[in-house]
Design a protein around this motif. Structure first.
Motif, PDB file in Angstrom:
ATOM      1  N   PHE A   1      25.580  29.705 -11.838  1.00 13.55           N
ATOM      2  CA  PHE A   1      24.670  28.873 -12.350  1.00 13.55           C
ATOM      3  C   PHE A   1      23.337  29.601 -12.468  1.00 13.55           C
ATOM      4  N   GLU A   2      22.714  29.905 -13.389  1.00  7.06           N
ATOM      5  CA  GLU A   2      21.827  30.602 -13.387  1.00  7.06           C
ATOM      6  C   GLU A   2      20.343  29.700 -13.929  1.00  7.06           C
ATOM      7  N   PHE A   3      19.419  29.403 -12.974  1.00  3.29           N
ATOM      8  CA  PHE A   3      18.526  28.563 -12.978  1.00  3.29           C
ATOM      9  C   PHE A   3      17.277  29.215 -13.896  1.00  3.29           C
ATOM     10  N   LEU A   4      16.714  28.434 -14.750  1.00  4.06           N
ATOM     11  CA  LEU A   4      15.580  28.601 -15.694  1.00  4.06           C
ATOM     12  C   LEU A   4      14.555  27.908 -15.622  1.00  4.06           C
ATOM     13  N   ASN A   5      13.138  28.238 -15.359  1.00  5.66           N
ATOM     14  CA  ASN A   5      12.098  27.541 -15.060  1.00  5.66           C
ATOM     15  C   ASN A   5      11.584  26.991 -16.428  1.00  5.66           C
ATOM     16  N   VAL A   6      11.514  25.404 -16.601  1.00  3.40           N
ATOM     17  CA  VAL A   6      11.284  24.856 -17.773  1.00  3.40           C
ATOM     18  C   VAL A   6      10.265  23.654 -17.321  1.00  3.40           C
ATOM     19  N   SER A   7       9.336  23.456 -17.921  1.00  9.27           N
ATOM     20  CA  SER A   7       8.318  22.305 -17.449  1.00  9.27           C
ATOM     21  C   SER A   7       9.093  21.026 -17.489  1.00  9.27           C
ATOM     22  N   PHE A   8       9.218  20.068 -16.539  1.00  8.54           N
ATOM     23  CA  PHE A   8       9.724  18.958 -16.364  1.00  8.54           C
ATOM     24  C   PHE A   8       9.964  18.041 -17.672  1.00  8.54           C
TER      25      PHE A   8
ATOM     26  N   ILE B   1      -3.190   2.437   3.454  1.00  8.53           N
ATOM     27  CA  ILE B   1      -2.158   2.095   2.460  1.00  8.53           C
ATOM     28  C   ILE B   1      -0.866   2.040   3.380  1.00  8.53           C
ATOM     29  N   SER B   2      -0.080   0.894   3.158  1.00  6.23           N
ATOM     30  CA  SER B   2       1.258   0.919   3.582  1.00  6.23           C
ATOM     31  C   SER B   2       2.333   0.430   2.642  1.00  6.23           C
ATOM     32  N   ALA B   3       1.905  -0.179   1.597  1.00  7.74           N
ATOM     33  CA  ALA B   3       2.684  -0.610   0.292  1.00  7.74           C
ATOM     34  C   ALA B   3       2.239  -0.449  -1.058  1.00  7.74           C
ATOM     35  N   LEU B   4       3.092  -0.512  -2.018  1.00  3.67           N
ATOM     36  CA  LEU B   4       2.613  -0.431  -3.386  1.00  3.67           C
ATOM     37  C   LEU B   4       1.407  -1.421  -3.685  1.00  3.67           C
ATOM     38  N   LYS B   5       1.630  -2.620  -3.196  1.00  2.00           N
ATOM     39  CA  LYS B   5       0.453  -3.534  -3.375  1.00  2.00           C
ATOM     40  C   LYS B   5      -0.962  -2.969  -3.047  1.00  2.00           C
ATOM     41  N   ASP B   6      -1.201  -2.150  -1.847  1.00  2.00           N
ATOM     42  CA  ASP B   6      -2.242  -1.676  -1.516  1.00  2.00           C
ATOM     43  C   ASP B   6      -2.957  -0.734  -2.350  1.00  2.00           C
ATOM     44  N   LEU B   7      -2.250  -0.153  -3.705  1.00  2.00           N
ATOM     45  CA  LEU B   7      -2.841   0.787  -4.731  1.00  2.00           C
ATOM     46  C   LEU B   7      -3.657  -0.133  -5.431  1.00  2.00           C
ATOM     47  N   CYS B   8      -3.680  -1.261  -5.641  1.00  2.00           N
ATOM     48  CA  CYS B   8      -4.591  -2.040  -6.755  1.00  2.00           C
ATOM     49  C   CYS B   8      -5.964  -1.584  -6.405  1.00  2.00           C
ATOM     50  N   GLY B   9      -6.734  -1.155  -7.286  1.00  2.00           N
ATOM     51  CA  GLY B   9      -8.104  -0.883  -7.288  1.00  2.00           C
ATOM     52  C   GLY B   9      -8.294   0.537  -7.057  1.00  2.00           C
ATOM     53  N   LYS B  10      -7.205   1.395  -6.665  1.00  3.69           N
ATOM     54  CA  LYS B  10      -7.374   2.761  -6.161  1.00  3.69           C
ATOM     55  C   LYS B  10      -6.742   3.650  -7.282  1.00  3.69           C
ATOM     56  N   VAL B  11      -7.235   5.021  -7.054  1.00  2.00           N
ATOM     57  CA  VAL B  11      -6.880   5.983  -8.004  1.00  2.00           C
ATOM     58  C   VAL B  11      -5.717   6.683  -7.222  1.00  2.00           C
ATOM     59  N   VAL B  12      -4.531   6.672  -8.153  1.00  2.00           N
ATOM     60  CA  VAL B  12      -3.070   7.504  -7.600  1.00  2.00           C
ATOM     61  C   VAL B  12      -2.681   8.375  -8.785  1.00  2.00           C
ATOM     62  N   ALA B  13      -2.411   9.485  -8.119  1.00  2.00           N
ATOM     63  CA  ALA B  13      -2.044  10.857  -8.733  1.00  2.00           C
ATOM     64  C   ALA B  13      -0.705  10.773  -8.821  1.00  2.00           C
ATOM     65  N   VAL B  14       0.012  11.193  -9.923  1.00  2.00           N
ATOM     66  CA  VAL B  14       1.288  11.347 -10.321  1.00  2.00           C
ATOM     67  C   VAL B  14       1.822  12.273 -11.259  1.00  2.00           C
ATOM     68  N   ALA B  15       3.025  13.022 -10.949  1.00  2.00           N
ATOM     69  CA  ALA B  15       3.524  13.919 -12.105  1.00  2.00           C
ATOM     70  C   ALA B  15       3.853  13.308 -13.346  1.00  2.00           C
ATOM     71  N   LYS B  16       3.591  13.814 -14.571  1.00  2.00           N
ATOM     72  CA  LYS B  16       3.700  12.855 -15.762  1.00  2.00           C
ATOM     73  C   LYS B  16       5.435  12.758 -16.011  1.00  2.00           C
ATOM     74  N   ASP B  17       5.630  11.843 -16.901  1.00  2.00           N
ATOM     75  CA  ASP B  17       7.142  11.835 -17.279  1.00  2.00           C
ATOM     76  C   ASP B  17       7.835  11.693 -16.372  1.00  2.00           C
ATOM     77  N   THR B  18       7.522  10.860 -15.250  1.00  3.79           N
ATOM     78  CA  THR B  18       8.505  10.543 -14.117  1.00  3.79           C
ATOM     79  C   THR B  18       8.819   9.218 -13.836  1.00  3.79           C
ATOM     80  N   VAL B  19       9.697   8.730 -13.098  1.00  6.34           N
ATOM     81  CA  VAL B  19       9.924   7.519 -12.859  1.00  6.34           C
ATOM     82  C   VAL B  19       8.760   6.951 -11.855  1.00  6.34           C
ATOM     83  N   GLN B  20       8.091   7.645 -11.376  1.00  7.10           N
ATOM     84  CA  GLN B  20       6.942   7.176 -10.442  1.00  7.10           C
ATOM     85  C   GLN B  20       5.789   6.636 -11.388  1.00  7.10           C
ATOM     86  N   VAL B  21       5.754   7.105 -12.485  1.00  7.28           N
ATOM     87  CA  VAL B  21       4.735   6.518 -13.391  1.00  7.28           C
ATOM     88  C   VAL B  21       5.176   5.307 -13.954  1.00  7.28           C
ATOM     89  N   ASP B  22       6.289   5.119 -14.273  1.00  8.41           N
ATOM     90  CA  ASP B  22       6.893   3.811 -14.888  1.00  8.41           C
ATOM     91  C   ASP B  22       6.656   2.569 -13.445  1.00  8.41           C
TER      92      ASP B  22
END
Length: 306
Positions: A100-107, A158-179
């Motif tokens: 198995f040969e791994f090739l680096n590709v943007s997500f 911050i302890s839960a997702l609801k605590d992120l309301c009104g906050k800046v949150v960074a995330v990798a694009k095109d991921t399930v985290q954005v959804d």
């Protein structure tokens, strides 16, 4: 996704940033112990069923993405990929008699490269879900949810997702985290919307957190734990809580027109699971909780075929 060191400049191959990387056993990494993993037995029948192009090359071209420890990242030599994903791929390669040969590709380009047959498969901590199953089939090999990463000391409390309301949150694009953030947004008031800021990869999202331009990053649980416990990063990051949101299977993506290859990979993974090598790999990398009982197809979206 979470590089711990600067990558070397890669050659441009077939119009994409692709760098062929040799799979190394986790035993050579500072992330695993020094004992050798048992080898699953070679299966001649499975080998003979492989597509002619793979048999001729002797390799399966794997679309990987930015480093995302402990799933896959660079060894100290800056070239070799280590982690539980390349180790599982190496075990499957022993069963199939190919490398198995791994090739680096943007997500974000992984599935397009797969559809154009620039890579044979994708193995890059990609969550199998119904939307992605429209474009590829998935051989499921692991399961993980999403975690919230904050600065060490958790200055925003911050302890839960609801605590992120009104906050800046960074995330990798095109991921399930954005959804997930977009769905969480629906529970916030109009005046306290989450400021969702997608970046090209997890590493850039983490820079925003470390420099105070974001209060949190959402990431898969295993790399989040790695960040919070590894001596090189734990001074800067911690988990907001131990909660895993929406655990889902990772899948090896295979093009829709390659059903025979899909089934071969499923059968090879099942060999690795039965041999005990699968559990051994996950244990060495500290992620046994993500183990699946059997190799399945498309378990994250439309259904499964064990």
């Amino acid at each position: 996704m979470t590089p711990l060191r600067r990558r070397p400049r890669h050659a441009i191959v077939a119009g994409a940033m692709l760098f062929a990387l040799t799979i190394a056993s986790a035993c050579g990494s500072d992330q695993a112990d020094d004992r050798a993993a048992p080898a699953a037995a070679f299966d001649q029948a499975l080998h003979d069923r492989l597509p002619a192009a793979i048999l001729e090359r002797g390799t399966i071209r794997v679309g990987g993405s930015d480093p995302y420890p402990p799933a896959a990242f660079y060894a100290p030599d800056g070239r070799t990929v280590v982690g539980f994903e390349p180790d599982l791929a190496a075990e499957m390669g022993r069963v199939l008699g190919v490398r198995f040969e791994f090739l680096n590709v943007s997500f974000s380009d992984l599935l397009p490269q797969l559809r154009r047959h620039k890579v044979d498969i994708v193995m890059a901590s990609m969550t199998d879900n119904a939307e992605r199953e429209k474009h590829a089939d998935f051989v499921n090999y692991f399961q993980a949810g999403t975690a919230i990463i904050v600065q060490r000391g958790n200055p925003q409390g911050i302890s839960a997702l609801k605590d992120l309301c009104g906050k800046v949150v960074a995330v990798a694009k095109d991921t399930v985290q954005v959804d997930l953030l977009r769905r969480t947004q629906k529970g916030c008031s109009v005046l306290e919307r989450i400021d969702i800021r997608p970046y090209g990869d997890n590493a850039n999202a983490l820079v925003q957190l470390r420099t105070g331009r974001a209060v949190a990053v959402l990431s898969d649980y295993p790399p989040a734990v790695h960040l919070s416990t590894d001596q090189r990063t734990s001074a800067h990051y911690q988990l907001a809580a131990s909660t895993q949101y929406e655990p889902s299977p990772y899948g090896i993506a295979v093009a829709k027109d390659q059903t025979e290859l899909r089934d071969i990979l499923r059968d090879a993974l099942q060999h690795v699971m039965r041999s005990g090598d699968y559990a051994d790999v996950l244990q060495r990398w500290g992620v046994p909780s993500g183990a699946l009982e059997a190799a399945t197809i498309n378990a994250g979206g439309s259904g499964s075929d064990g």
